[in-house]
Each structure stands twice: as structure tokens, then as C-alpha cells.
Design an enzyme around this catalytic site. Sequence first.
Site, PDB file in Angstrom:
ATOM      1  N   ASP A   1       0.799  -1.219   0.000  1.00  0.00           N
ATOM      2  CA  ASP A   1       0.000   0.000   0.000  1.00  0.00           C
ATOM      3  C   ASP A   1       0.833   1.271   0.000  1.00  0.00           C
ATOM      4  OD1 ASP A   1      -2.607  -1.036  -0.203  1.00  0.00           O
ATOM      5  OD2 ASP A   1      -2.581  -1.593   1.918  1.00  0.00           O
TER       6      ASP A   1
ATOM      7  N   ASP B   1      -6.827  -4.800  -3.971  1.00  0.00           N
ATOM      8  CA  ASP B   1      -6.464  -3.402  -3.733  1.00  0.00           C
ATOM      9  C   ASP B   1      -5.207  -2.996  -4.504  1.00  0.00           C
ATOM     10  OD1 ASP B   1      -7.715  -4.873  -1.599  1.00  0.00           O
ATOM     11  OD2 ASP B   1      -7.556  -3.127  -0.287  1.00  0.00           O
TER      12      ASP B   1
END
Length: 374
Positions: free
Chosen positions: A94, A151
Site C-alpha cells: 500500500d 487493492d
Amino acid sequence: MANWVDTAFERAASKFARGAKLAAQQGIIPYKSEGGRYVPSPFDGNSWWTGGFWPGIMWQLYHATGEAVYKTEALRVEELLTRELMTFDLLNHDVGFMYMLSTGAHHRLTGDEAARTNTLHAASLLMGRFNPEGFIRAWPGKERAGYAIIDCMMNLTLLYWASRQTGDPRYDKVARIHADTTMREFLREDGSSCHIVVFDPETGKALERPRGQGYAEGSSWSRGQAWALYGFTLAGLNLGESKYIDAARRCARYFMAHIREDGLTDSDFCQPEGEERIDNIAGACAACGLLELADAVGGEEAETYRAAAEKLLRALDTLCADWSEEAPGILQKCTASYHDDGAGRHVNILYGDYFFVEALCKLRGTDARLWMKD
């Protein structure tokens, strides 16, 4: 539509001009808001994956208005985030979310060279998570060596940008390999996506697909569907390959078919009937993806996507936006995970606000294009 969009944007700009000063007084990176104040991340301190969204809001508003209050706050938070590059152990895939919207936005909008260097450091960290068997590993920990999640389609934007900045094709190649694996192993025939695929880290074979943040194994977590929709759109635009746009179309059709009559978004599209579990982050993110996809495809198809995006955004504004001065955040009924994981259920969560602001900027022609390679 212009009057509605401009009014919502002005309200958001005013709210976050006040919010920028409040966050600075608190000395935190806001994750959500409650009780008239901001609340920091629930886990991992400033290494928590959502840290880039707050400065992302600030940079979007700075780009749109030129007001210094937003830039000042974005730079304050950037200092906190760049320190996290040194901690390393808590960072994961991320870093795309964290640094494209902070240091990456800073460099894009001002040309700052130190911000460029820090963004390239983040890109190198993301490259280091690539397993040559065909996927980018999501999280640290020996027990999760084979985990990849949907994601990451959004995090790939950091690699497109780095390849453009350096002229090194390896970043794009890794992004393309991961995107191809995601198309093959995450997307189902009906256009829905699973959240997690666990691979054998030695062979690359897909072993299982647990429920992740969705309702159950085999269900459809709505925010994961939004990540897929927007992520494949960005892959198509940044890599120039139509197969990713086609994948985004499939994801979009599935998402649009499951928008509630009132325009809001269930937390999982397969959740039990009558279950009141809404995730407005999914709706705001999907609206951004639909607007980008509309620009990519054109024609009557584009109008279908734009209409769906407007339905989502109007519902957010009329049904779930708190425009009062007492509330630091905007969107209510944001849900981090279908099965409560402590990160928030039916509350204001600020990365929902980020995508809402980004969508408003797209509609009014002031989007800073923070996910693009150039």
C-alpha cells in the site's frame, strides 16, 4: 448538474480548510472523524495504509483553488509519511496509496525534487514485494508470503509513474505481470472480483480465495469491486492496453447492476437481504473509476458510466453527507470491513471523503490526475 457539483465542491473546500487547521493542531494524520475531532489510524501508527488520502484531499483542493492552507497541511503530513520510509517493516504494497497521493502529488504539482526522490523510494519498496512467480505480495509475515489482494490494482499506479520518471521498463513490466495475474485469478466470469488470492509462493499456483473483508468466501466485497473497476481502468490508461479497459468494463457492469435503488452501495453485493451494511467509500471510489472509464471509451457507453457515477455521487451528497461545521468529515456510513475489524463501521472514514472530492474535481474539470504516470 453543474450547480450541484459546484455547491458540493465549495462545501467540501470550506470544510477541509477548517479541517486542515484542526488536523495540524492535533498533530495527526486523520483517518476518520467523530465527536468534532479527527481520529488517527487504528493500527500501525503513521505506517497505516490510508495515510496518503488526507494529503491527497489537500493536494486536490490546492490544485483546484490555489489556497495555501491546503498545501501547508499536505506538507506537514508529508514529513510524517517520509519518516515511515525509514521504518520499513510496517510498510507493504500500500505504499502506492500512501505516496502517490502525498510525495507523488507534491512532485506532480510543484516539481519538488526531494518529493520525487521519496516517491521513487516508495516505488522501489513496491518493486521489492514482487514475487517472480507472477504477483506482488500484499503484506509482511511468514504466514502471508503468498497473499495478494485486489487493492493492489490501485497501488500499481506508483510503478507506472516510476517507469515514466526513470525510463526503466522494469516497473511497467512488473505492473503488467501483476495485472495479468489479477485478471486471471481474481475476476470471475460475471465480472465480480474476490478480495484475496493466496498463492503458493514457490510455484505461483492459486491455493485459496478467502473472504477477506467481504461477507463470505465467494461473495463480492463492494470496495474490492471498486478497486478492480478503477484499477483496471488506470492500468489501461497508463499502459495503453485495451485488455485492461475491457476488464474494467466487466467490473463496471457488475458494479452498476448492484447499485441500490437509492444510489448507495452495500458493503458486500452478496450480503443477506435486509442486512443494513453500507460502504460509501465503495460508491465514491467506483464513481471515480466510472468517470475515468467513460473518458476512455467514449460514445453511448460512456454516457452509461457517467450516469451511474452521477447517481452514486448525488446519493452520497443528499443521503450521507454531513455538511455541518461541527463535523470535520463528510461521508457517513463508511464501512472498512463487512465483519467489523475495528477500523470502523457506518462512520465517517476520510478515504471515502478523498474519493468523493476527487470525483467532484473530475466533474468540474479540476482533477489533479494523481493516479496517472504523467
